[in-house]
Design a protein around this motif. Structure first.
Motif, mmCIF file in Angstrom:
data_model
loop_
_atom_site.group_PDB
_atom_site.id
_atom_site.type_symbol
_atom_site.label_atom_id
_atom_site.label_comp_id
_atom_site.label_asym_id
_atom_site.label_seq_id
_atom_site.Cartn_x
_atom_site.Cartn_y
_atom_site.Cartn_z
ATOM 1 N N UNK A 1 56.184 38.452 68.114
ATOM 2 C CA UNK A 1 57.376 38.199 68.945
ATOM 3 C C UNK A 1 57.352 36.767 69.468
ATOM 4 N N UNK A 2 56.153 36.340 69.940
ATOM 5 C CA UNK A 2 56.047 34.965 70.448
ATOM 6 C C UNK A 2 56.371 33.959 69.327
ATOM 7 N N UNK A 3 55.984 34.311 68.077
ATOM 8 C CA UNK A 3 56.264 33.444 66.934
ATOM 9 C C UNK A 3 57.741 33.293 66.661
ATOM 10 N N UNK A 4 58.524 34.245 67.168
ATOM 11 C CA UNK A 4 59.983 34.175 66.947
ATOM 12 C C UNK A 4 60.658 33.233 67.940
ATOM 13 N N UNK A 5 59.819 32.640 68.781
ATOM 14 C CA UNK A 5 60.352 31.687 69.757
ATOM 15 C C UNK A 5 61.492 32.238 70.620
ATOM 16 N N UNK B 1 60.817 29.393 80.106
ATOM 17 C CA UNK B 1 62.111 29.221 79.438
ATOM 18 C C UNK B 1 62.125 29.880 78.069
ATOM 19 N N UNK B 2 61.028 29.637 77.327
ATOM 20 C CA UNK B 2 60.967 30.247 75.994
ATOM 21 C C UNK B 2 59.515 30.504 75.626
ATOM 22 N N UNK B 3 59.336 31.228 74.536
ATOM 23 C CA UNK B 3 57.999 31.594 74.078
ATOM 24 C C UNK B 3 57.127 30.373 73.816
ATOM 25 N N UNK B 4 57.738 29.223 73.639
ATOM 26 C CA UNK B 4 56.970 28.000 73.426
ATOM 27 C C UNK B 4 56.054 27.690 74.606
ATOM 28 N N UNK B 5 56.463 28.151 75.786
ATOM 29 C CA UNK B 5 55.651 27.874 76.980
ATOM 30 C C UNK B 5 54.435 28.789 77.090
#
Lengths: 574, 574
Positions: free
Chosen positions: A62-66, A117-121
């Motif tokens: 899921x995190x990879x889906x950003x 804000x997003x999975x990037x964090x």
């Protein structure tokens, strides 16, 4: 980015993953907590440890889906519709006036945020799901038991690895875990919080420590006395302790016309003994020691295994001496403490350090006002520390109200420091209790009082030692020192004979109907210093096959040789 | 003739005699008391012991005059006139509606009687004035301090003599008097009633007894544990003790939401330890022992030195066993008790006897209802007593609520009996605490519980021993075992050398600047087992001149010979 925000966002990702993998799951709450996060689920079948791996993998997908974390204000009606299949969310909704939700990919949760804000964090390699536990909905035992999944998360992969390593270390060293594994002490709901009951094995450790310190102190010129665990409140009012300690004292008990209270310290009791007869300068120093039961009401949130309890046994003492004897006496106490620490296997600088705890002359509310006395006393303590060439650090506002002190700061396995032993210089109590001695000139003089502990609270010291040795206590402190494992039923008689021969040790003959291998493994888990395996060969040569703790099989030796070696080890307390 | 009437009449004769000898004396009150009487006087100069002899002689003179005791009703006005010079009588008069007086010869006292008819009813050789003390008028410390003269009086000269002899014995044996003389324990007003503080010397006796019993019990298969001195009230409600003991329990202390209370007994604590893990029939019997601090609120009037205190340390134990193991276990306990008693020098039939304490089947309020269990348990205890061939007596309604018991009844110097140790059969607690064990057939069974003490409450046992030995405790229990008395300053070094040589004993070098004779007398008063006098002769021959307690000078012997002899005595505990 606050780490709490990351942790809370990971809770959403966890719930997202569970929703995907187990579509029927009902969602409870999922907050950030110390070191990580959790989420509660109502499941048809509870998770296993293997499910955790699967869920963790899904979370990384899921995190990879950003995915993002988008906040949306919704009306109550909209929210009700959104969560129509989520009864716990509907229940939470009732309490909210202006509900907000967060949307992450296909997952929506009722939540006030904040989030990343997003999975990037979120670092995908800096979190880990750790365990599953049961938890009542809203913490109320009348509610349904849900399945709680815990995770930990940190700012970097290194931090996570350090944390997991420390946890592993805790598993090996935490005295609360060891206490259970080795069967040393228990707590009972019927007895009460913070009140440990020592089992037979734990009591052996305690008794060894107690006798060791009593005998050593008597050898060093202490009187070891017994005084009552309770006294009139008046006693602590007279000493001046009451206003400082009353919040941590137990409630008053009315008995006849007396207001009795459990003692939070021993000093005024020892002063009563001193005051029960007249003294001359020739009698001083008088060193009154006691294995003193003391009672302090610690908040239940602060209770920690044997480290912080509600009733403890302090190896306490009060030295009453002339002012010019104080430095010598403090040096003697430091010598005793170093001896005790060394005997217990603790190393200065590694396991403990000295703290010189000072008062604050400006705070007459907290510290007895007498600037000259503070200066004098602080200098005496500092001089003693300098003389013994031990490094130490100074700490302001850590003194007792009646004078400065030296604290022996012990580190636990996790690096947390607690005071183990202290030496306190007291220039107040003599006056308060009208303690005096007839000096050479026949006039009454006020003595100086030194409060000290040599081995601290037995409970706390036991905890330190268990953690220090990861449960593998030295021979003299081991509850069971030797196990004799007969290979077969035919060897039990010989095992008993050895047991009689080793009567000055604590020996168990392991003659249960189990395999030798299993007994050896059990002995290793129980940290038994010596396992003696005996069979035909050993009977024939009157020997024992020795397995030494930490070393494994060390070969067969004559029983008499083993006995001599073990006796030496016992006497050395190594 | 009631003896109280004789005693009260003697109080009048005392006041008569004082009025004659000291005309200005103002009279207070003069009642009969236990064993005698007293009268309070307001005097210009207080009496001395010599005055007592004079007064006693005068009393005998008065009795020789065959005075009568005539009752007269008087009006208040008449009475006021009669006692116009007696302010205390006038004060008493205010409270009386219909005053009466008694006339004896020239003496008149305000008194309601009754009295003997005449002096003929009083034996002049069966009374004695004993002591003088200060006493506030009406017992109120705001009032004036008067002089109280005490007397004793009996029905015959023999009775008086017996009483005086017993008093003399008490002076020698009463542990409260000995405790002061030998400096063993003190009480403190600031600490509270019934809460003894043990001095260095008293603590040595206590520690010797404690270590002796702990080591002996461990040798006999007991686990010796430590459990908390307090617990939730709930624990004692569950055990069922609460309703029976609540009057002698301390008040409840609220701590957080827990109602805590000082423990009046140890059993439920030990049950919590038992219940903390599962047990199989193979584990039984389990014998859990403890030097257990217990707290009972005794009325202040019942507190007696170390015999009856408000906090005591019981050498307690609970044996948890299968029903068919109970008899063996009880026999073992009886064996242990006999061993302890013998070691302490106590003789069956002389110093103690056994009591079989039974319940009352009809009193279901006081005794747990289960007739079959009572019968079974009583028979087991009776059988054990019969098997050991000890005479015993049976006492109804002396059992615990949970079962019958054997009491070890100790006599003090005055013949007064108190329970020292007990063995109790308990068929109730297993069910209450859900204690069980897996039997051979795999099914859970209820064990039997035996409550017992081997050496009783340490405080009470110390009191018995002090009285039994009149303070001259056996060597192993003597706080100071050897005094070395150097004849002059030149011999102090040799004395110190001997002290080092005798390092396994408690040795004091008496090097104060006093005569040898004075030191010897002091050593005798302090009941020191061995006084070693050393001078030139002893240095030359490396010997010591021995004075043995109770034997006096027993001559000079080589130090090595003394050491060996004393070591043997110490090891034998004789």
């Amino acid at each position: 980015m606050k780490i709490e925000t990351v942790r809370h966002s990971l809770a959403h990702v966890l719930a997202y993953a569970v929703s995907e993998l187990y579509p029927g799951a009902k969602l409870g709450m999922g907050p950030a907590i110390e070191n990580g996060f959790y989420y509660d689920f109502d499941l048809k079948t509870p998770f296993s440890q293997q499910d955790l791996t699967k869920i963790e993998k899904k979370m990384r997908d899921i995190l990879g889906q950003n995915i993002g974390f988008k906040k949306k204000a919704v009306t109550k009606a909209q929210a009700k519709k959104l969560f129509k299949n989520q009864p716990y969310k509907l229940e939470l909704l009732k309490e909210l006036k202006e509900p907000t939700v967060y949307e992450s990919g296909k997952f929506v949760d009722l939540c006030a945020g904040p989030h990343v804000k997003s999975a990037k964090d979120i670092l995908a390699d800096a979190f880990k799901l750790t365990k599953i536990a049961g938890a009542y909905w809203k913490g109320n035992e009348k509610n349904k038991m849900l399945t709680r999944v815990y995770g930990v998360a940190f700012g970097s992969k290194d931090e996570l690895e350090n944390y997991l390593k420390m946890q592993e270390e805790a598993e090996k060293r935490d005295h609360r875990i060891l206490g259970k594994k080795l069967g040393l002490f228990v707590f009972s709901d019927l007895v009460g919080k913070g009140l440990p009951l020592f089992t037979a094995k734990g009591s052996i450790i305690r008794r060894e420590l107690e006798r060791f310190v009593v005998d050593e102190e008597i050898k060093r010129g202490y009187q070891h006395v017994y005084t009552p665990e309770l006294a009139k409140v008046e006693l602590y009012k007279k000493s001046g302790h009451y206003p400082y300690y009353k919040d941590s004292m137990y409630p008053v008990m009315m008995v006849d016309e007396e207001e009795l209270i459990l003692r939070p310290m021993t000093c005024p009791h020892h002063f009563q003994l001193y005051a029960s007869q007249p003294h001359s300068y020739k009698d001083l120093p008088i060193r009154i020691a006691e294995l003193a039961k003391q009672f302090r009401y610690e908040k239940s949130g602060e209770l920690t295994g044997l480290i912080r309890v509600r009733s403890f046994c302090l190896a306490d003492a009060h030295i009453i001496c002339q002012k010019d004897q104080a430095l010598d006496e403090i040096n003697n106490v430091l010598g005793l403490i170093e001896y005790v620490a060394k005997t217990l296997g603790l190393e200065m600088g590694v396991n403990y350090r000295y703290r010189l705890s000072l008062g604050d002359r400006k705070d007459a509310k907290k510290y007895y006002k007498n600037d000259a006395a503070w200066s004098f006393a602080e200098n005496v303590l500092r001089k003693a520390l300098v003389q013994m060439k031990s490094p130490f650090f100074e700490a302001k506002r850590e003194a007792a109200f009646y004078g400065p002190k030296i604290d022996f700061q012990m580190k636990n396995f996790a690096g947390k420091e607690d005071t183990a032993f202290t030496i306190q210089y007291d220039f107040v109590m003599s006056k308060r209790f009208n303690l005096n001695y007839a000096d050479k000139d026949g006039k009454d003089k006020e003595p100086v009082i030194i409060h000290r502990s040599s081995i601290g609270a037995i409970e706390r010291t036991m905890a330190f030692l268990l953690e220090h040795y990861a449960g593998a206590l030295p021979l003299w402190l081991s509850p069971e020192q030797v196990w004799i494992v007969p290979i077969g039923a035919a060897h039990t008689e010989y095992a008993r004979k050895i047991q009689r021969e080793l009567s000055s040790f604590r020996v168990v003959v392991k003659d249960e109907n189990e395999t030798v291998g299993k007994k050896i493994r059990e002995g290793e888990l129980q940290k038994i210093p010596y396992l003696l395996i005996v069979g035909d060969k050993e009977i024939q040569s009157q020997s024992v096959a020795v397995r030494e703790r930490g070393k494994g099989d060390t070969g067969s030796i004559a029983l008499s040789v083993f006995k001599e070696k073990a006796a030496k080890e016992l006497a050395s307390k190594k």
